[in-house]
Design a protein around this motif. Sequence first.
Motif, PDB file in Angstrom:
ATOM      1  N   PRO A   4       8.385  -1.306   0.167  1.00  0.00           N
ATOM      2  CA  PRO A   4       7.682  -1.819  -1.011  1.00  0.00           C
ATOM      3  C   PRO A   4       8.591  -2.742  -1.785  1.00  0.00           C
ATOM      4  O   PRO A   4       9.773  -2.459  -1.939  1.00  0.00           O
ATOM      5  CB  PRO A   4       7.346  -0.554  -1.816  1.00  0.00           C
ATOM      6  N   HIS A  38       7.709  -3.808  -4.916  1.00  0.00           N
ATOM      7  CA  HIS A  38       7.439  -3.640  -6.340  1.00  0.00           C
ATOM      8  C   HIS A  38       8.688  -3.100  -7.015  1.00  0.00           C
ATOM      9  O   HIS A  38       9.211  -2.061  -6.656  1.00  0.00           O
ATOM     10  CB  HIS A  38       6.280  -2.680  -6.562  1.00  0.00           C
ATOM     11  N   ARG A  40      -5.565  -5.663  -1.300  1.00  0.00           N
ATOM     12  CA  ARG A  40      -6.262  -5.622  -2.591  1.00  0.00           C
ATOM     13  C   ARG A  40      -5.525  -6.478  -3.616  1.00  0.00           C
ATOM     14  O   ARG A  40      -4.301  -6.629  -3.555  1.00  0.00           O
ATOM     15  CB  ARG A  40      -6.359  -4.185  -3.115  1.00  0.00           C
ATOM     16  N   THR A  57      -2.079  -8.002  -9.556  1.00  0.00           N
ATOM     17  CA  THR A  57      -1.177  -7.228  -8.708  1.00  0.00           C
ATOM     18  C   THR A  57      -1.703  -7.242  -7.282  1.00  0.00           C
ATOM     19  O   THR A  57      -2.873  -6.919  -7.047  1.00  0.00           O
ATOM     20  CB  THR A  57      -1.057  -5.784  -9.219  1.00  0.00           C
ATOM     21  N   GLU A 106      -1.635  -5.806  -3.436  1.00  0.00           N
ATOM     22  CA  GLU A 106      -1.309  -4.580  -2.707  1.00  0.00           C
ATOM     23  C   GLU A 106      -1.675  -4.739  -1.237  1.00  0.00           C
ATOM     24  O   GLU A 106      -2.782  -5.177  -0.901  1.00  0.00           O
ATOM     25  CB  GLU A 106      -2.075  -3.378  -3.284  1.00  0.00           C
ATOM     26  N   ALA A 119      -1.708  -2.309   2.052  1.00  0.00           N
ATOM     27  CA  ALA A 119      -1.583  -0.925   2.523  1.00  0.00           C
ATOM     28  C   ALA A 119      -1.659  -0.897   4.046  1.00  0.00           C
ATOM     29  O   ALA A 119      -2.529  -1.533   4.651  1.00  0.00           O
ATOM     30  CB  ALA A 119      -2.683  -0.054   1.923  1.00  0.00           C
ATOM     31  N   LEU A 146       2.977   1.230   1.306  1.00  0.00           N
ATOM     32  CA  LEU A 146       2.307   0.318   0.378  1.00  0.00           C
ATOM     33  C   LEU A 146       3.293  -0.737  -0.112  1.00  0.00           C
ATOM     34  O   LEU A 146       4.398  -0.421  -0.545  1.00  0.00           O
ATOM     35  CB  LEU A 146       1.742   1.095  -0.816  1.00  0.00           C
ATOM     36  N   THR A 147       2.895  -1.985  -0.029  1.00  0.00           N
ATOM     37  CA  THR A 147       3.660  -3.099  -0.593  1.00  0.00           C
ATOM     38  C   THR A 147       2.917  -3.581  -1.831  1.00  0.00           C
ATOM     39  O   THR A 147       1.756  -3.984  -1.749  1.00  0.00           O
ATOM     40  CB  THR A 147       3.796  -4.245   0.424  1.00  0.00           C
ATOM     41  N   THR A 148       3.569  -3.506  -2.954  1.00  0.00           N
ATOM     42  CA  THR A 148       2.933  -3.866  -4.225  1.00  0.00           C
ATOM     43  C   THR A 148       3.758  -4.936  -4.929  1.00  0.00           C
ATOM     44  O   THR A 148       4.977  -4.796  -5.058  1.00  0.00           O
ATOM     45  CB  THR A 148       2.813  -2.641  -5.149  1.00  0.00           C
TER      46      THR A 148
END
Length: 666
Positions: free
Chosen positions: A9, A11, A573, A583, A585, A587, A593-595
């Motif tokens: 991730p 984020h 998303r 944001t 996202e 998945a 999850l990469t945010t």
Amino acid sequence: MTARQVTLPVHNNAPNVGVQAESVHGDITVYFLPPGAGPEEKLRVGVNYLNGGMPHKAGELIYDVLMSGHTSSEAWFHWLLAVMSGRTLRQLSEEDIAKLSAARSRLPLHRQDVWADGLRVISRLLDALDSQQPELRRLVRNELTGLDPLLREKIVRHLQLFLSGPVEDEVWTISVADAKKAQCANGRPERVWRFFYPAPANPRARQPVSVATTGRDVALAVVTTAVVATAAGWLFWVVLTTGRVGPIVALLLSIGAGYLCSAHGVAWRFNVERRRAKDAVHRPPQQRKAAPSGGFANRVDRLFKQYAGRYVPEGIDRAEWLNLTAGIRRHLRDEIVEVYRETRVGDKEIAWLIRHRIGDLKTRWTNGTLWAYREQLRTPVRTRALVVLGGLVAAACWLLVIATALPQEPLTGVAATVVLFVAAWRAVRGWSRIVLDSRHFAADQAEYDQRMADSWAAHKRWKRKLASKPEDAEMAAWLDCDCRLLIEKAMAHYKLCPTDVIAYAVIEAPAKPYLKRGRVRNGPWRYGRYELLVFLLTPDGVRQLSAQLDFEQATFHNLRRANYRFEAVAAVRVAESDRHARTFELALVNGELTTVDVTEASTDKLQDGESPLTLSEAALDASGLTTTLHVLEGVAAEGKEWIQRERQRGRKREETFLSAMRDLLD
């Protein structure tokens, strides 16, 4: 082999320590279109949007220019780039193709200017899209390299995603070579930081306190002086009638001694009061309640602490320096808060002044003048001696005069003596305060004038330093070079060439805490640090490369790579808040999850006349998110079959577009 296990991730959950440098250049209007603007003005602003990495808005404005009858080669050139910029052939909408078809008859053919040269090169590139002829590819490369450098850079920058086939490799080679040259061109490492600082606010300082003496005070001093003169005159007359020389001489001598005592006494008192006031400024401050968090005073506090901790003189411990200068720093801080609190000036706009004040404090410490006032305001022994001696002589003389006058006129003499001493006390106090107030004001005014002169000089130096800040288009061009080189790095790592990549996308997001950000009016935020995500779609799956970009130094850090099959993508998303913050996202089916926080709220730091929706669209246009969603949402929905279906869906559209373009440009 998939590499889902290395998907990380991006984020960043590090605490946001606050923006240390931030600017909204409201005086820069490259993206501002005044009401009733004509075609030339619209074209200029549209080109600015394109240069700033916002092709969608650019296309809208330039198309309006073309439809109004202003069909110059320059307008056509930039509109075609705007339509194709950052998009693949399959991303063109029916509306885009309809606009092209409707505009065919309006194109001025066979013009001989630099923009028409650019149009012909675009036409040649389109002709060579599916060509396997080496001669045509070499011709395209020669024409592109021979084009005006500005136009060539525009073409390779905006048509990267649009081109396909062998010509794509040719253009990509030129594009990467140009990016390497332009990445740090025009003094980028020395100039970028200037973009993040606002225009400095004009210097201010606490005005000297006006003279407190009123007309009533002066009138009272004059009246009491007249009473003193009357009483002294009567006593002088009585002494004169005695015919004795000694008392007469003593009376005259008392006048001179009294003057010396008063004049030098005022100077002594002035030095004492002024030194006491300056000592109070330098004295360590008493503990008091901290300013409310997030308020103007609190932000000024932080800046004073930041610069005081940075500008520590040599040869002294930092803690000792902060302790010894706490009082004067508190005084300077209170002054800044007082003079700017109600002016709607932000703390970032006066950071230069705070830095100047702390720098001046360090300089005075270093050269030993910080406490020089103590020596300057030390009353000389001679002055003190004259005050004491003058007072004693005057007292002795008046005793002799009174002793001579009382035997002659006992009752009247006593009354005159009492009136003389009471009135003299009031007169001396009154005139002393008048003179002291005047001297204090003059000294304060001289210090104020000197401080303002120094501040204006510092203001001028800072403005001169910021004058070479880059334009927004330069910031966008540098960022585009960074993205190109990161894509090249990803391709090199995976041993791919452009024709091996079905599609690619890049997300440009702020890397928190970014510490610095800035924008021009109606433009997107530019940041000191970015989080860049590159997605390469190949027949074998997705290749992902993430990196943090130090935008000032043009260096990549914390590179993270991941590989995964198309079937591994579970969902893509984008969440948008009420304030238009977005944001992204991604998945995977294994739960990873990469945010990424792609755009910030567009309701922050609004200038007069700015629209949150317009700012949101500009930020979205510049972020690369639209193309990324187009690529990844299809993968998430259809898996590997997306490739074949997308090609089938796009084939007819490609044919229609290429036909329209060739009719338009031939």
